[in-house]
Design a protein around this motif. Structure first.
Motif: not given
Length: 348
Positions: A38-41, A92-97
């Motif tokens: 997952f990508k977490f920004a 849906g391009m980034v998963d979490a922030t």
């Protein structure tokens, strides 16, 4: 004999830890889990309490999933500013922030209720409100916006910095060009105080302060320190007009593709990371304040009398804003604060 006992105890503890790790691994294997990354920004720097909370979340996700699920933190705004990242989550391009609720108020105005000026006396009151049914009720409004709210962490009380003068009374803000979060209630607060609000993304803030495009800004102390705003701001005033929670978000597009077991792991990890993130944030507040004093920044705190004057000045802003909200929601919010305040007072 003592050394033998210590060795036996160490062996027993080692065995217990190994058994616990095996149990967690076995549970993870038995669950319906797939490999995920997952990508977490994070718009903040890697050493900010936001990002440290994100790293703790990633560690918990990996541990709970037996290494199958990974969350990689992208700090320093590398995936964009907050508004851009929210859009990326919806797509849906980034998963979490994690974001301040003010940014969510542009989608659902109810989230702006946290920014009613002078609502909270201290962070413990806020903890009880956001962790209780009221906080959950607001998170339940997010899926229709393409987002899933997992937990509330902490941003903290916002303090004002500027390059012109100390803010010892609300009149000192008159005429100052103040960077504002890009939401209506913050614009209303600064307008009511006679300042000139300038809506500006956080990623543009340092350069705007450095070039004097704006005179000042407001943020919690850890953000002021990691953003290095003390390099371009002389005065820090502990105004505490607004307390800012932090909402941990997940992309609904990603979420809906996950199994119930995978969703449970993410939810548990976010909630378990809460205590750690708040602790780190509150420790960072104390450290930042010492650092600002040591660097020669002019630091002042509003007196109790001036806080009362400030509260009175901003009452019309609060009254006008709540007119746009469901009266039942406002009543519940105020009731939860009253309960939290009573509990906090009783504990002292």
């Amino acid at each position: 004999m003592n050394r033998i006992r210590r060795n036996l105890l160490a062996t027993a503890l080692s065995g217990a830890f190994a058994a616990a790790a095996l149990l967690c691994s076995t549970a993870a294997q038995a669950a319906d889990l797939k490999e995920h990354s997952f990508k977490f920004a994070s718009a903040q720097s890697p050493d900010h309490p936001f990002s440290k909370g994100g790293q703790k979340f990633a560690e918990l996700v990996a541990a709970k999933s037996g290494g199958k699920m990974k969350a990689k933190l992208f700090a320093g705004g590398t995936l964009g500013g907050d508004a851009q990242v929210i859009s990326s989550l919806q797509g849906g391009m980034v998963d979490a922030t994690f974001v301040s609720p003010g940014l969510l108020s542009t989608m659902n105005k109810d989230f702006g209720i946290f920014y009613l000026p002078m609502a909270f006396n201290d962070a413990r009151e806020a903890d009880q409100v956001v962790d209780g049914p009221f906080g959950r009720k607001l998170l339940d409004k997010l899926p229709e916006k393409g987002l899933v709210g997992l937990a509330y962490w902490e941003n903290g009380f916002r303090s004002i910095t500027n390059s012109k003068r100390p803010i010892t009374k609300w009149e000192d803000l008159q005429g100052l060009k103040m960077r504002s979060i890009q939401i209506p209630i913050f614009l209303d607060i600064y307008n009511a105080l006679g300042a000139n609000p300038v809506p500006l993304a956080f990623t543009e803030l340092y350069s705007a302060l450095e070039s004097k495009a704006v005179d000042g800004q407001d943020n919690p102390l850890p953000t002021i320190e990691t953003g290095r705003f003390d390099e371009v701001q002389k005065y820090l005033s502990l105004t505490r007009i607004v307390y800012d929670p932090l909402v941990v978000l997940f992309s609904k597009k990603t979420w809906d593709k996950l199994s119930a077991d995978e969703q449970k792991i993410l939810t548990e990890a976010a909630r378990e990371a809460t205590a750690y993130q708040r602790k780190v944030n509150r420790e960072a507040e104390a450290t930042a304040l010492k650092s600002f004093n040591a660097k020669g920044m002019a630091v002042n705190e509003l007196s109790a009398a001036e806080r009362d004057r400030l509260r009175d000045k901003l009452k019309p802003v609060a009254q006008n804003y709540v007119k746009s909200l469901d009266p039942a929601l406002v009543s519940e919010f105020q009731g939860e604060i009253a309960k939290a305040r009573a509990a906090t007072t009783a504990a002292k």
